[in-house]
Design a protein around this motif. Structure first.
Motif, PDB file in Angstrom:
ATOM      1  N   LEU A   1      13.751   5.921  -5.036  1.00  0.00           N
ATOM      2  CA  LEU A   1      15.181   5.829  -4.772  1.00  0.00           C
ATOM      3  C   LEU A   1      15.534   6.506  -3.445  1.00  0.00           C
ATOM      4  CD1 LEU A   1      17.984   4.988  -5.823  1.00  0.00           C
ATOM      5  CD2 LEU A   1      18.088   7.165  -7.059  1.00  0.00           C
ATOM      6  N   ASP A   2      14.958   7.670  -3.207  1.00  0.00           N
ATOM      7  CA  ASP A   2      15.221   8.374  -1.938  1.00  0.00           C
ATOM      8  C   ASP A   2      14.690   7.562  -0.747  1.00  0.00           C
ATOM      9  OD1 ASP A   2      16.345  10.399  -3.391  1.00  0.00           O
ATOM     10  OD2 ASP A   2      14.539  11.658  -3.385  1.00  0.00           O
TER      11      ASP A   2
ATOM     12  N   ILE B   1      15.837   3.620   3.814  1.00  0.00           N
ATOM     13  CA  ILE B   1      15.815   2.248   4.325  1.00  0.00           C
ATOM     14  C   ILE B   1      17.249   1.735   4.532  1.00  0.00           C
ATOM     15  CG2 ILE B   1      15.171  -0.136   3.752  1.00  0.00           C
ATOM     16  CD1 ILE B   1      12.750   1.010   2.253  1.00  0.00           C
ATOM     17  N   LEU B   2      18.154   2.108   3.621  1.00  0.00           N
ATOM     18  CA  LEU B   2      19.556   1.718   3.773  1.00  0.00           C
ATOM     19  C   LEU B   2      20.143   2.302   5.061  1.00  0.00           C
ATOM     20  CD1 LEU B   2      22.162   0.427   2.699  1.00  0.00           C
ATOM     21  CD2 LEU B   2      22.567   2.540   1.391  1.00  0.00           C
TER      22      LEU B   2
ATOM     23  N   GLN C   1      20.398  -4.247   0.206  1.00  0.00           N
ATOM     24  CA  GLN C   1      19.716  -2.958   0.054  1.00  0.00           C
ATOM     25  C   GLN C   1      20.515  -2.034  -0.852  1.00  0.00           C
ATOM     26  OE1 GLN C   1      16.704  -2.219   1.002  1.00  0.00           O
ATOM     27  NE2 GLN C   1      16.833  -0.134   0.171  1.00  0.00           N
ATOM     28  N   GLN C   2      21.837  -2.072  -0.742  1.00  0.00           N
ATOM     29  CA  GLN C   2      22.677  -1.272  -1.630  1.00  0.00           C
ATOM     30  C   GLN C   2      22.487  -1.703  -3.092  1.00  0.00           C
ATOM     31  OE1 GLN C   2      26.486  -2.027   0.191  1.00  0.00           O
ATOM     32  NE2 GLN C   2      26.414  -0.148   1.450  1.00  0.00           N
ATOM     33  N   ALA C   3      22.374  -3.008  -3.328  1.00  0.00           N
ATOM     34  CA  ALA C   3      22.143  -3.517  -4.675  1.00  0.00           C
ATOM     35  C   ALA C   3      20.786  -3.057  -5.210  1.00  0.00           C
ATOM     36  CB  ALA C   3      22.229  -5.045  -4.685  1.00  0.00           C
ATOM     37  N   GLU C   4      19.807  -2.993  -4.312  1.00  0.00           N
ATOM     38  CA  GLU C   4      18.481  -2.501  -4.720  1.00  0.00           C
ATOM     39  C   GLU C   4      18.561  -1.034  -5.149  1.00  0.00           C
ATOM     40  OE1 GLU C   4      14.270  -2.583  -5.337  1.00  0.00           O
ATOM     41  OE2 GLU C   4      15.885  -4.072  -5.310  1.00  0.00           O
ATOM     42  N   ILE C   5      19.349  -0.255  -4.435  1.00  0.00           N
ATOM     43  CA  ILE C   5      19.540   1.149  -4.822  1.00  0.00           C
ATOM     44  C   ILE C   5      20.224   1.236  -6.186  1.00  0.00           C
ATOM     45  CG2 ILE C   5      20.803   3.261  -4.233  1.00  0.00           C
ATOM     46  CD1 ILE C   5      20.256   2.626  -1.301  1.00  0.00           C
TER      47      ILE C   5
ATOM     48  N   GLU D   1       7.954  -2.209  -1.999  1.00  0.00           N
ATOM     49  CA  GLU D   1       8.500  -1.035  -2.684  1.00  0.00           C
ATOM     50  C   GLU D   1       8.461  -1.206  -4.207  1.00  0.00           C
ATOM     51  OE1 GLU D   1       9.630   1.977  -1.440  1.00  0.00           O
ATOM     52  OE2 GLU D   1       8.592   1.205   0.325  1.00  0.00           O
ATOM     53  N   ARG D   2       8.830  -2.366  -4.663  1.00  0.00           N
ATOM     54  CA  ARG D   2       8.824  -2.604  -6.106  1.00  0.00           C
ATOM     55  C   ARG D   2       7.401  -2.605  -6.655  1.00  0.00           C
ATOM     56  NH1 ARG D   2      13.344  -7.522  -6.622  1.00  0.00           N
ATOM     57  NH2 ARG D   2      15.129  -6.266  -5.933  1.00  0.00           N
ATOM     58  N   THR D   3       6.485  -3.232  -5.936  1.00  0.00           N
ATOM     59  CA  THR D   3       5.099  -3.298  -6.412  1.00  0.00           C
ATOM     60  C   THR D   3       4.461  -1.920  -6.426  1.00  0.00           C
ATOM     61  OG1 THR D   3       4.927  -5.505  -5.427  1.00  0.00           O
ATOM     62  CG2 THR D   3       2.879  -4.434  -6.083  1.00  0.00           C
ATOM     63  N   LEU D   4       4.758  -1.105  -5.417  1.00  0.00           N
ATOM     64  CA  LEU D   4       4.219   0.253  -5.386  1.00  0.00           C
ATOM     65  C   LEU D   4       4.757   1.084  -6.547  1.00  0.00           C
ATOM     66  CD1 LEU D   4       2.625   2.542  -4.089  1.00  0.00           C
ATOM     67  CD2 LEU D   4       4.596   2.975  -2.596  1.00  0.00           C
ATOM     68  N   LEU D   5       6.044   0.969  -6.811  1.00  0.00           N
ATOM     69  CA  LEU D   5       6.619   1.730  -7.932  1.00  0.00           C
ATOM     70  C   LEU D   5       6.000   1.292  -9.251  1.00  0.00           C
ATOM     71  CD1 LEU D   5       8.642   3.766  -9.038  1.00  0.00           C
ATOM     72  CD2 LEU D   5      10.361   1.940  -9.079  1.00  0.00           C
ATOM     73  N   ASP D   6       5.832  -0.013  -9.433  1.00  0.00           N
ATOM     74  CA  ASP D   6       5.201  -0.504 -10.662  1.00  0.00           C
ATOM     75  C   ASP D   6       3.784   0.042 -10.806  1.00  0.00           C
ATOM     76  OD1 ASP D   6       7.452  -1.914 -11.306  1.00  0.00           O
ATOM     77  OD2 ASP D   6       6.722  -3.845 -10.542  1.00  0.00           O
ATOM     78  N   ALA D   7       3.038   0.079  -9.700  1.00  0.00           N
ATOM     79  CA  ALA D   7       1.665   0.582  -9.755  1.00  0.00           C
ATOM     80  C   ALA D   7       1.644   2.062 -10.120  1.00  0.00           C
ATOM     81  CB  ALA D   7       0.973   0.356  -8.415  1.00  0.00           C
TER      82      ALA D   7
END
Length: 484
Positions: free
Chosen positions: A209-210, A215-216, A236-240, A442-448
């Motif tokens: 999240l940080d 990135i935002l 990007q705001q929606a992703e946050i 970013e999403r794939t890294l977090l999932d891993a």
């Protein structure tokens, strides 16, 4: 009638009963001499029911299975977490399920004394008055005192069989307590490891999240310079927002697990606070599995199931012995007088015996059939428990082996994605990567990272389940040793 006449009548009655006494004793002695020839009338000696057997456990290359090693009673200390040890100690002392099982054990212990009471004679006594009045005469009151001693001789061992059945029930209740103890310890460890997993997942989620907020900031700066449209900033705001929702959900799940852990400790929900810590600080340990034959003699639920077979066997024997004659001995003593002060001056004594032979009693045969059917049920439940225990051990071995092998793959995947993420982040300010690429990485890294944490928790949980499936360090017990 005078009080002297009343006393005289009682003495004649006592003499008549005394004459019967030798004949009753002769009959009792004859029955006792016949006893050795009637052995086995209560059914055959107890034998452990046949059940499917295993020669060994599956070969799991990722799991160290040592038949020679012995599981320690405090096996959870091997994880090297002092706070886990403290939580388990508190659960053992305060868990309500364990306290209920302990109370049931107390009931079963008291039931043994209740069954043994049938071997002892009963003594009763009483005082009474009888007041009469006829027309034209004065009121008369007669005072009386009496006592009875009744004893049914347990010649064939019918009462003793009932005592043995209660002893088996007590032993089964003790094994139930040990099984409940093992379940609670395992549930506390699993819940604690789950909280530790959530702690690290929350940390990883907050880290991602940080990074997305950074990135935002880059996108807002690029938008200010007219390099990207406002829609890209809003995406990007929606992703946050999505990451923030995920963080809140993890915090909710951690709180629910913490409440569940409080309940396991016998505390009200929301009264326990577990400080955050990294799940990777908990050591992964090997389990000395032992041999399948040890499982039958060590696992509490199997021992409890076999004791219930023994209990049913004893009750069946008691039902069979109900077909034999019973011998009752009764002693009586009493006194009566129209004058209270003379009541206890003279006593009349009597003795009687009764041999009761069940010539035709359909209830006896029906009880035998019911007890035989209940024995078969207990035997099948024992076999089911044994087979289920083998499955639990094999499943735990398979899960533990598979998850240990996956650990290296999860870590390799995480490291590769972390390198890609750093490269993408470095190229982001120069506008060399698309927003879609940023989202995907970013999403794939977090999932891993999250999957790696789940894998670590699974290994710890599989280890706990394997300890539980193998009996958790409780000593072996041979059920047949308590038979008489």
């Amino acid at each position: 009638m005078s009080s002297q006449n009343v006393h005289f009548d009682y003495r004649k009655t006592a003499a008549a009963h005394a004459a019967v006494l030798p004949r009753s004793l002769v009959l009792l002695v004859m029955i006792i001499f016949l006893l050795p020839g009637c052995s086995g009338l209560g059914g055959p000696d107890y034998q452990r029911p046949d059940a499917p057997a295993k020669q060994g456990w599956s070969e799991a290359p990722g799991v160290d299975v040592s038949p020679q090693a012995t599981i320690q009673p405090d096996w959870w200390t091997g994880f090297g977490d002092p706070y886990l040890n403290e939580l388990i100690d508190r659960a053992i002392a305060g868990n309500l399920d364990i306290r209920i099982l302990a109370a049931r054990t107390g009931v079963a212990r008291a039931s043994i004394s209740q069954a043994e009471a049938g071997l002892m004679p009963t003594l009763s006594g009483g005082l009474g008055t009888d007041t009469t009045k006829s027309s034209g005469s004065s009121t008369t009151t007669q005072y009386s005192a009496a006592s009875d001693v009744i004893w049914e001789a347990d010649i064939w061992g019918k009462v003793r069989k009932g005592v043995e059945a209660q002893e088996a029930d007590f032993k089964a209740s003790e094994a139930d307590w040990r099984a409940g103890y093992l379940v609670i310890v395992s549930e506390v460890a699993t819940a604690y490891f789950q909280i530790r997993q959530f702690d690290e997942q929350i940390r990883q989620q907050q880290k991602t999240l940080d990074r997305n907020r950074q990135i935002l900031d880059i996108y807002e700066h690029m938008h200010g310079e007219g390099l990207i449209p406002q829609t890209q900033v809003m995406q990007q705001q929606a992703e946050i927002n999505r990451l923030q929702i995920g963080l809140m959900d993890l915090q909710r799940l951690r709180k629910l697990t913490e409440n569940g852990l409080a309940t396991l400790l016998g505390m009200p929900a929301d009264s326990l606070r577990v400080s955050a810590a990294d799940i990777r600080s908990v050591k992964i340990i090997d389990v000395p599995a032992g041999l399948p034959s040890d499982l039958v003699a060590r696992r509490p639920d199997i021992i409890a199931a076999e004791y219930r077979v023994l209990q049913a066997h004893d009750l069946e024997g008691q039902a069979r012995l109900a077909r034999l004659p019973s011998v009752s001995l009764t002693g009586k003593a009493g006194s009566a007088s129209f004058d209270l002060v003379d009541l206890l001056k003279t006593w009349t004594y009597g003795f009687s015996s009764l041999v009761s032979i069940p010539i035709f009693d359909p209830n006896v045969q029906a009880r035998i059939k019911v007890s035989e059917a209940q024995t078969r049920v207990a035997e099948e439940e024992y076999r089911r428990t044994v087979v289920g225990a083998f499955e639990e051990v094999e499943n735990s071995l398979t899960n533990l082996d598979s998850h240990k092998q996956q650990m290296a793959e999860f870590e390799s995947r995480r490291q590769k994605l972390d390198t890609v993420s750093k490269q993408i982040y470095a190229q982001l300010a120069e506008g060399m990567v698309s927003q879609l690429e940023v989202f995907e990485v970013e999403r794939t890294l977090l999932d891993a990272e999250q999957e790696g944490l789940v894998n670590h928790w699974q290994i710890l949980n599989d280890t706990v389940n394997l300890y539980k499936a193998l009996g958790g360090g409780w000593p072996s017990e041979v059920v047949a040793d308590i038979t008489h």
